[in-house]
Write a protein that holds these residues in place. Structure first.
Motif, PDB file in Angstrom:
ATOM      1  N   GLY A 233      -4.668   0.734   0.969  1.00 10.55           N
ATOM      2  CA  GLY A 233      -4.426   0.272   2.707  1.00 10.55           C
ATOM      3  C   GLY A 233      -5.225   1.679   3.526  1.00 10.55           C
ATOM      4  N   GLN A 234      -5.166   1.322   4.919  1.00  7.82           N
ATOM      5  CA  GLN A 234      -5.203   2.588   5.440  1.00  7.82           C
ATOM      6  C   GLN A 234      -3.926   2.240   6.908  1.00  7.82           C
ATOM      7  OE1 GLN A 234      -8.096   0.463   8.922  1.00  7.82           O
ATOM      8  NE2 GLN A 234      -8.991  -0.360   7.044  1.00  7.82           N
ATOM      9  N   LEU A 235      -3.790   2.747   7.301  1.00  8.16           N
ATOM     10  CA  LEU A 235      -2.654   3.545   8.518  1.00  8.16           C
ATOM     11  C   LEU A 235      -2.967   3.979   9.652  1.00  8.16           C
ATOM     12  CD1 LEU A 235       0.568   3.623   5.973  1.00  8.16           C
ATOM     13  CD2 LEU A 235      -0.029   1.911   7.911  1.00  8.16           C
ATOM     14  N   PRO A 236      -3.034   3.737  11.354  1.00  6.34           N
ATOM     15  CA  PRO A 236      -3.028   4.618  11.723  1.00  6.34           C
ATOM     16  C   PRO A 236      -1.730   5.990  11.748  1.00  6.34           C
ATOM     17  CG  PRO A 236      -1.821   2.981  12.944  1.00  6.34           C
ATOM     18  CD  PRO A 236      -2.063   2.679  11.583  1.00  6.34           C
ATOM     19  N   ARG A 237      -1.511   6.305  11.293  1.00 10.16           N
ATOM     20  CA  ARG A 237      -1.191   7.234  10.884  1.00 10.16           C
ATOM     21  C   ARG A 237      -0.353   8.046   9.778  1.00 10.16           C
ATOM     22  NH1 ARG A 237       2.178   3.582  11.742  1.00 10.16           N
ATOM     23  NH2 ARG A 237       3.717   2.577  10.552  1.00 10.16           N
ATOM     24  N   ARG A 238      -0.196   9.490   9.322  1.00 11.16           N
ATOM     25  CA  ARG A 238       0.247   9.657   7.930  1.00 11.16           C
ATOM     26  C   ARG A 238       1.347   8.660   7.489  1.00 11.16           C
ATOM     27  NH1 ARG A 238      -1.894  14.638   6.980  1.00 11.16           N
ATOM     28  NH2 ARG A 238      -2.866  16.051   8.648  1.00 11.16           N
ATOM     29  N   PRO A 239       1.488   8.606   6.122  1.00 11.68           N
ATOM     30  CA  PRO A 239       2.035   7.692   5.557  1.00 11.68           C
ATOM     31  C   PRO A 239       3.634   8.600   5.457  1.00 11.68           C
ATOM     32  CG  PRO A 239       0.986   7.886   4.018  1.00 11.68           C
ATOM     33  CD  PRO A 239       0.524   8.122   5.521  1.00 11.68           C
ATOM     34  N   GLN A 240       4.381   8.564   6.202  1.00 13.05           N
ATOM     35  CA  GLN A 240       5.735   8.653   5.897  1.00 13.05           C
ATOM     36  C   GLN A 240       7.156   7.906   4.664  1.00 13.05           C
ATOM     37  OE1 GLN A 240       6.485  11.848   7.320  1.00 13.05           O
ATOM     38  NE2 GLN A 240       4.533  11.934   8.235  1.00 13.05           N
ATOM     39  N   LYS A 241       6.901   7.075   4.774  1.00 14.20           N
ATOM     40  CA  LYS A 241       7.297   5.821   3.764  1.00 14.20           C
ATOM     41  C   LYS A 241       5.883   4.823   3.359  1.00 14.20           C
ATOM     42  CE  LYS A 241      11.185   2.773   3.464  1.00 14.20           C
ATOM     43  NZ  LYS A 241      12.496   2.234   3.972  1.00 14.20           N
ATOM     44  N   LEU A 242       5.949   4.817   1.627  1.00 12.93           N
ATOM     45  CA  LEU A 242       5.130   4.158   1.263  1.00 12.93           C
ATOM     46  C   LEU A 242       5.945   3.529   0.090  1.00 12.93           C
ATOM     47  CD1 LEU A 242       2.524   3.088   1.087  1.00 12.93           C
ATOM     48  CD2 LEU A 242       2.216   4.789  -0.281  1.00 12.93           C
ATOM     49  N   ASP A 243       6.354   1.904   0.488  1.00 11.00           N
ATOM     50  CA  ASP A 243       7.257   1.113  -0.483  1.00 11.00           C
ATOM     51  C   ASP A 243       6.527   0.676  -1.640  1.00 11.00           C
ATOM     52  OD1 ASP A 243       9.300   0.119  -1.442  1.00 11.00           O
ATOM     53  OD2 ASP A 243       8.873  -1.672  -1.126  1.00 11.00           O
ATOM     54  N   THR A 244       6.223   0.763  -3.170  1.00  9.25           N
ATOM     55  CA  THR A 244       5.936   0.436  -4.869  1.00  9.25           C
ATOM     56  C   THR A 244       7.102  -0.408  -5.062  1.00  9.25           C
ATOM     57  OG1 THR A 244       6.309   2.235  -5.756  1.00  9.25           O
ATOM     58  CG2 THR A 244       5.202   2.213  -4.161  1.00  9.25           C
ATOM     59  N   PRO A 245       7.340  -1.265  -6.031  1.00  9.96           N
ATOM     60  CA  PRO A 245       7.905  -1.621  -6.857  1.00  9.96           C
ATOM     61  C   PRO A 245       8.646  -0.360  -7.764  1.00  9.96           C
ATOM     62  CG  PRO A 245       5.855  -2.361  -7.837  1.00  9.96           C
ATOM     63  CD  PRO A 245       5.352  -1.411  -6.239  1.00  9.96           C
ATOM     64  N   PHE A 246       8.773   0.536  -7.361  1.00 10.36           N
ATOM     65  CA  PHE A 246       9.927   1.494  -8.069  1.00 10.36           C
ATOM     66  C   PHE A 246      10.615   2.121  -7.385  1.00 10.36           C
ATOM     67  CE2 PHE A 246       5.911   1.172 -10.847  1.00 10.36           C
ATOM     68  CZ  PHE A 246       6.557   0.424 -12.096  1.00 10.36           C
ATOM     69  N   GLY A 247      10.254   2.195  -6.021  1.00  9.68           N
ATOM     70  CA  GLY A 247      11.113   2.461  -4.820  1.00  9.68           C
ATOM     71  C   GLY A 247      10.208   3.666  -3.690  1.00  9.68           C
TER      72      GLY A 247
ATOM     73  N   LYS B  93     -12.699  11.138  18.653  1.00 11.75           N
ATOM     74  CA  LYS B  93     -13.407  11.041  20.046  1.00 11.75           C
ATOM     75  C   LYS B  93     -12.089  10.053  21.186  1.00 11.75           C
ATOM     76  CE  LYS B  93     -17.664   9.488  18.504  1.00 11.75           C
ATOM     77  NZ  LYS B  93     -18.664   8.316  18.328  1.00 11.75           N
ATOM     78  N   ARG B  94     -13.251  10.668  22.578  1.00  6.49           N
ATOM     79  CA  ARG B  94     -11.076  10.271  23.577  1.00  6.49           C
ATOM     80  C   ARG B  94     -10.593   9.487  23.320  1.00  6.49           C
ATOM     81  NH1 ARG B  94     -13.010  10.792  29.494  1.00  6.49           N
ATOM     82  NH2 ARG B  94     -13.649  12.724  28.595  1.00  6.49           N
ATOM     83  N   ASP B  95     -11.562   8.192  22.961  1.00  6.07           N
ATOM     84  CA  ASP B  95     -10.239   6.807  22.624  1.00  6.07           C
ATOM     85  C   ASP B  95     -10.413   6.173  21.487  1.00  6.07           C
ATOM     86  OD1 ASP B  95     -10.573   6.479  25.177  1.00  6.07           O
ATOM     87  OD2 ASP B  95     -12.506   5.205  25.444  1.00  6.07           O
ATOM     88  N   GLU B  96     -10.862   7.157  20.316  1.00  6.98           N
ATOM     89  CA  GLU B  96     -10.704   7.236  18.647  1.00  6.98           C
ATOM     90  C   GLU B  96      -8.961   7.266  18.198  1.00  6.98           C
ATOM     91  OE1 GLU B  96     -13.296   8.293  14.895  1.00  6.98           O
ATOM     92  OE2 GLU B  96     -13.206   9.276  17.149  1.00  6.98           O
ATOM     93  N   ASP B  97      -9.012   6.294  17.414  1.00 10.21           N
ATOM     94  CA  ASP B  97      -7.412   6.562  16.755  1.00 10.21           C
ATOM     95  C   ASP B  97      -6.942   7.308  15.313  1.00 10.21           C
ATOM     96  OD1 ASP B  97      -6.123   5.659  18.888  1.00 10.21           O
ATOM     97  OD2 ASP B  97      -6.180   3.365  17.909  1.00 10.21           O
ATOM     98  N   GLU B  98      -6.081   8.212  14.995  1.00  7.58           N
ATOM     99  CA  GLU B  98      -6.818   8.576  13.495  1.00  7.58           C
ATOM    100  C   GLU B  98      -6.322   7.804  12.567  1.00  7.58           C
ATOM    101  OE1 GLU B  98      -2.827  10.598  13.274  1.00  7.58           O
ATOM    102  OE2 GLU B  98      -4.359  13.136  14.405  1.00  7.58           O
ATOM    103  N   LEU B  99      -7.164   7.865  11.966  1.00  9.03           N
ATOM    104  CA  LEU B  99      -7.303   7.128  10.569  1.00  9.03           C
ATOM    105  C   LEU B  99      -6.251   7.349   9.103  1.00  9.03           C
ATOM    106  CD1 LEU B  99      -7.623   3.970   9.643  1.00  9.03           C
ATOM    107  CD2 LEU B  99     -10.110   4.501   9.657  1.00  9.03           C
ATOM    108  N   TYR B 100      -5.839   7.098   8.559  1.00 12.17           N
ATOM    109  CA  TYR B 100      -5.414   7.889   6.853  1.00 12.17           C
ATOM    110  C   TYR B 100      -5.238   6.360   6.077  1.00 12.17           C
ATOM    111  CZ  TYR B 100      -3.439  10.850   9.406  1.00 12.17           C
ATOM    112  OH  TYR B 100      -3.461  13.038  10.156  1.00 12.17           O
TER     113      TYR B 100
END
Length: 1000
Positions: A672-686, A707-714
């Motif tokens: 998947g993708q996020l606009p920020r660093r994934p601090q928490k990522l849920d899985t079936p094992f926690g 760029k000026r109007d560009e967001d981060e992407l992870y």
């Protein structure tokens, strides 16, 4: 009374029985057997009462005792006296004093005559004698008395001489004068202070037979001399042992090389002048004292708190041994020099302030206290009552002691608990007669190192070095002097060095374990390959009969053996690729090259590599494009597909490996993708437990600036499996180099212990991180994320020469080819899709110089794809073959065919003498003799550029084991259409040919 004694007892005249009471020792035998009859004493049996009495008394005396009797002063003496007589023993026994000591008899005779007349004792105070003790005449001093003794007549007839050696005291006082003179030097400029040092050394010419005093200037300009001679004793000007200037770090003249050596120890260093090199260097010195060449030359470094001030060189007394007392006297003198020297330096730097202080220092005590208060080290004086009488500020600052509590028992509380008893023993030993101690002592005070290696170790115990010695007056310690230096930084550095060495040892052990595992992983499949290949080779000879069923079984067994060989080869290749990738990571040669790509396609292409293996093991692999963390807003993004693929391959292959033995074999690849660093990522094992990156401020530097109007992407991924899972203890060993979950992992599942480490490195290089969530016995989810940017969808396919078109992705041999599973490398019976799709009747030109590779690959292409294969041994031969094709001849190739190096027309082989209708594709080995493959490719493209190739581009696939990005770019620049890395299967060759033909 005398007459009664003469008539009775042992001492009666004429009776020899008096000698029977004398103990029979070797020395007493000499006394009894001496020739007294030839002297004025007469035979020993005829001695008078008084003489016998004095003889018995002398032999019983516990001091050295000598009796001189009669006008000739005939001598006899006890064994204790031999220590001072040395060379005249046993000559003196029964002989005249005048024979044994002619040089002393003239000076002593008037005193003895005067004393005999008055009946007074003559005192001897430190008489100098040279005694043969250690193979040379040794300087020795003695004190004693000449006591007049009366004979039977009542008049003075002899002398009773007692002797005690006083050498140690004489030498101590003589050497101490030098130390006291240095200590008494008033504050002066440095040059004058150094001159006073030399004058003080002249006070003891017998123990300091020659001397040199050098200063060291650490602020000297680069390349300039930093050693300067300030004075000498006994050494002529411009003598080669004493250059006026030198460079300490590089100088080779005089004693400069030895100066560098003594800096390493910080202690006096003794040179033997009998050594040939030093003997020649000392030639021409005018030795003081006895005028004899010193046997020992002592070099002393002069330094304060690690700052080198200079060097003192002195010749030792040639008539005394170089022993501990001499060394201590030298050390005491140099310590005084160091203190005076640093005081003089301070005086020059603060002249006005020093003048004011000098006016107040009206006596020696005040000057010493001033020096102590401004010394660069702690100083204190301790009385015999175990109380601190004086200490400077530096002492209290270093030790952390409360100055309001002068008792030594209170001071010991500032020491670490395990150091207190030792300090008490040291103080008592110094007050009991020990001369000097140097100790390193741990303090109770805490100290913060300049760099904290661990967050939980903010402070440690401070350390100090103590140099202590007693101040002796009249033979008794009156005061203890101590100098303390803060060595906390030094001890901390030593501890860091010890821990670094331990870490290096651990790393070496882990590397050795890795080599053992890798060797095991390489040799095991190699053994199987050898045995299976041997079985295939012998199958014809070992098969009985000609029944079709028997031969069918043989073929099936050989096909199974070949499949196993391919699986073993794939396993070996993965191990090799892991090691090569580690090498690139550690040599910082791995680059990130993002291009526009789709994560879903990368995942699909990667999973496709595992289709065969999943089918064989019954493993279900599912892909989930997750939108639970946010809308999937971007389809195309900047990705290094080869690095991303390599991480996914490592994680998926681990999942397949660890679920193969489980009853339920399910693998799910979630992304998947996020606009920020994934601090928490849920899985079936926690939640995923992320591994802290090495660089907390990491980013993907290969990406363009936002760029000026560009967001981060992870972009995040996790590979979920139904394996055994990992325990919390095992998690701590994951993602480390040469490390696996348990010590037996490689035995049960294989592997080098590098896969997860490489995943971590590749993820962090792309601004991301790795982590894991797991429940023991249920399964695991290995996750990672990377930083990326949105990218527009490409308007058209990349150009043909791009490495992403037909060759592997950048540095992707490990990702796309090297990490394929054994199922992908199955023989024709297990997966010949590429061969079935390949158009029939192709004519392939195989350029290969290895005869075995020629034979094997040509046969495979002919049998599997029904291709026509023409073989060339090198590029020049290939050009000759192409020159015979109808298309090239029709295009003018017969008039100007391509040529080999040296402008010689390429000679066609017998196979190419006949006109060939066409060549559809060239498999071009890059490394060939005569003309290499890249040169040949350039010649072909040059012919085509001139319009002599029939108007169509001839497909060229480069075959090589060199697949670094720059090497592939060079191949594309030479005109090849694709790069195929070795080793490969014929299925991969056919698939690549179809891909190239389809793109043209």
């Amino acid at each position: 009374m005398n007459n009664a004694a003469d008539d009775n007892g042992f001492f009666a005249r004429g009776s020899s029985s008096w000698t029977s009471v004398i103990p029979r020792t070797a020395h007493n035998d000499i006394f009894l057997n001496a020739d007294y009859a030839s002297t004025s004493l007469g035979p020993i049996a005829d001695w008078g009462y008084a003489l016998r009495l004095y003889a018995s008394m002398a032999l019983s005396d516990n001091r050295g005792a000598i009796v001189y009797w009669g006008p000739e002063k005939v001598a006899f003496y006890n064994a204790k006296a031999v220590e001072c007589l040395q060379g005249v023993h046993p000559f003196l026994m029964g002989r005249s004093y005048y024979e044994a000591f002619p040089e002393l008899s003239q000076s002593l005779a008037p005193q003895l005559e005067h004393a005999a007349a008055n009946g007074e004792t003559v005192e001897m105070d430190n008489i100098l004698l040279f005694l043969e003790r250690n193979g040379y005449p040794e300087e020795a001093y003695f004190v004693g008395q000449f006591i007049p003794i009366r004979g039977d007549s009542g008049t003075v007839e002899g002398w009773y001489n007692t002797v005690t050696e006083s050498t140690a005291q004489v030498l101590f006082e003589r050497r101490r004068r030098v130390v006291d003179r240095i200590a008494a030097i008033p504050p002066l400029p440095v040059t004058e202070t150094l001159s006073m040092f030399v004058d003080a050394l002249r006070l003891n010419p017998h123990d300091i037979t020659a001397a040199l005093l050098y200063s060291f200037d650490e602020l000297a300009a680069e390349g300039a001399a930093n050693l300067h001679l300030h004075g000498s004793i006994g050494i002529p000007e411009s003598h080669r042992i004493a250059p006026s200037e030198a460079h300490l770090e590089t100088g080779q003249n005089g004693l400069v090389p030895w100066f560098r050596r003594v800096l390493l120890t910080g202690k006096p260093h003794v040179l033997k002048t009998t050594e040939p090199d030093l003997q020649e260097l000392c030639h021409g010195i005018t030795w003081c004292g006895y005028g004899e060449s010193s046997r020992d030359l002592v070099i002393c470094p002069l330094a304060i708190s690690g700052n080198v001030l200079g060097f003192l060189v002195q010749g030792a007394n040639p008539r005394r041994p170089y022993d501990e007392t001499m060394e201590n006297s030298i050390v005491d003198a140099t310590r005084q020099m160091e203190v005076k020297w640093i005081n003089a330096i301070a005086a020059q730097q603060a002249k006005l302030r020093e003048l004011v202080l000098e006016q107040r220092a009206t006596d020696s005590e005040s000057r010493l206290r001033h020096m102590a208060h401004h010394a660069p080290m702690g100083m204190c004086q301790i009385g015999t009552d175990h109380r601190i009488q004086f200490a400077n500020d530096q002492f209290y600052e270093i030790t952390g002691h409360d100055r309001s509590k002068p008792d030594l028992s209170e001071f010991r509380k500032s020491l670490a608990a395990d150091e207190r008893d030792r300090s008490l023993q040291t103080a008592e030993g110094l007050l009991s007669g020990d001369t000097r101690i140097v100790q390193e002592i741990r303090l109770e005070r805490r100290w913060t190192p300049p760099v904290e290696e661990h967050s939980d170790a903010s402070s440690i115990n401070a350390w100090m070095q103590v140099i202590a010695f007693p101040l002796v007056e009249e033979g008794k310690p009156k005061l203890l002097m101590a100098y303390v230096s803060d060595i906390s930084h030094q001890k901390w550095a030593e501890d860091v060095q010890t821990r670094t060495a331990a870490a290096a040892t651990l790393a070496k052990r882990r590397q050795e374990e890795f080599i053992d595992v890798t060797s095991h992983e390489m040799r095991n499949p190699l053994s199987a390959m050898t045995q299976l290949a041997d079985g295939i080779a012998r199958s014809l000879h070992a098969t009985p009969g000609n029944e079709p069923a028997v031969w069918r079984d043989v073929v099936q067994e050989n096909a199974a053996a070949a499949s196993t060989i391919l699986a073993c080869a794939a396993h070996q290749k993965r191990i090799i690729d892991d090691v090569l990738m580690l090498s690139r990571l550690e040599s910082h040669m791995l680059s990130i090259a993002p291009v526009a790509g789709q994560p879903s396609k990368v995942v699909a292409d990667t999973i496709r590599m595992f289709d065969g293996e999943a089918e064989m093991t019954g493993t279900k692999i599912e892909v989930v494009k997750e939108e639970s963390h946010g809308k999937w807003a971007v389809d195309w993004m900047l990705l290094d597909t080869s690095r991303l693929t390599q991480i996914l391959i490592n994680l998926i292959s681990n999942a397949v490996k660890f679920t193969a033995s489980q009853p339920e074999r399910n693998i799910k690849v979630v992304f998947g993708q996020l606009p920020r660093r994934p601090q928490k990522l849920d899985t079936p094992f926690g939640d995923v437990d992320w591994i802290p990156p090495k660089d907390l401020g990491r980013s993907n530097t290969a990406l363009p600036e936002l760029k000026r109007d560009e967001d981060e992407l992870y972009l995040y991924f996790y590979v979920q499996d139904t394996g055994l899972g990992v325990t919390p203890d095992q998690r701590s060993r994951l993602f480390k180099r040469f490390s696996q979950a348990t010590a037996k992992t490689h035995i049960a599942y294989g592997g080098s212990g590098l896969g997860l480490y490489i995943c971590r490195e590749l993820a962090e290089k792309q601004g991301g991180a790795v982590g894991v969530a797991s429940q023991s016995g249920q399964g695991s989810a290995f996750a990672f994320y990377i930083e990326t940017r949105a990218a527009p969808a490409p308007a058209h396919s990349p150009p043909r020469t791009s490495s992403s078109k037909l060759g592997l992705p950048p540095d992707g041999h490990a990702a796309a080819a090297g990490l394929q599973s054994a199922a992908q490398l199955r023989p024709p019976g297990g997966g010949g899709g590429a061969a079935r799709q390949l158009r029939q009747g192709l004519h392939i030109l195989l350029v290969e110089d290895n005869l075995v590779n020629q034979r094997v690959l040509a046969k495979q292409l002919r049998t599997r794809a029904k291709c026509t294969v023409t073989v060339a041994n090198h590029g020049a031969e290939a050009l000759g073959i192409l020159a015979q094709t109808a298309r090239w001849r029709g295009g003018g190739g017969d008039r100007n065919p391509p040529q080999a190096p040296g402008d010689h027309r390429a000679e066609p082989t017998m196979m190419t003498m006949t006109m060939m209708p066409r060549v559809d594709v060239v498999l071009m080995d890059v490394e060939t003799p005569v003309m290499d493959g890249l040169t040949c490719s350039r010649r072909i493209r040059a012919v085509e550029a001139e319009g002599r190739g029939g108007g169509r581009r001839l497909p060229i696939i480069a075959v090589t084991a060199n697949v670094r990005q720059e090497q592939k770019e060079t191949a594309f620049a030479a005109g090849v259409d694709s790069v195929l890395s070795k080793p490969f299967t014929v299925g991969e060759v056919l698939a690549r040919i179809e891909e190239v033909l389809g793109s043209l």
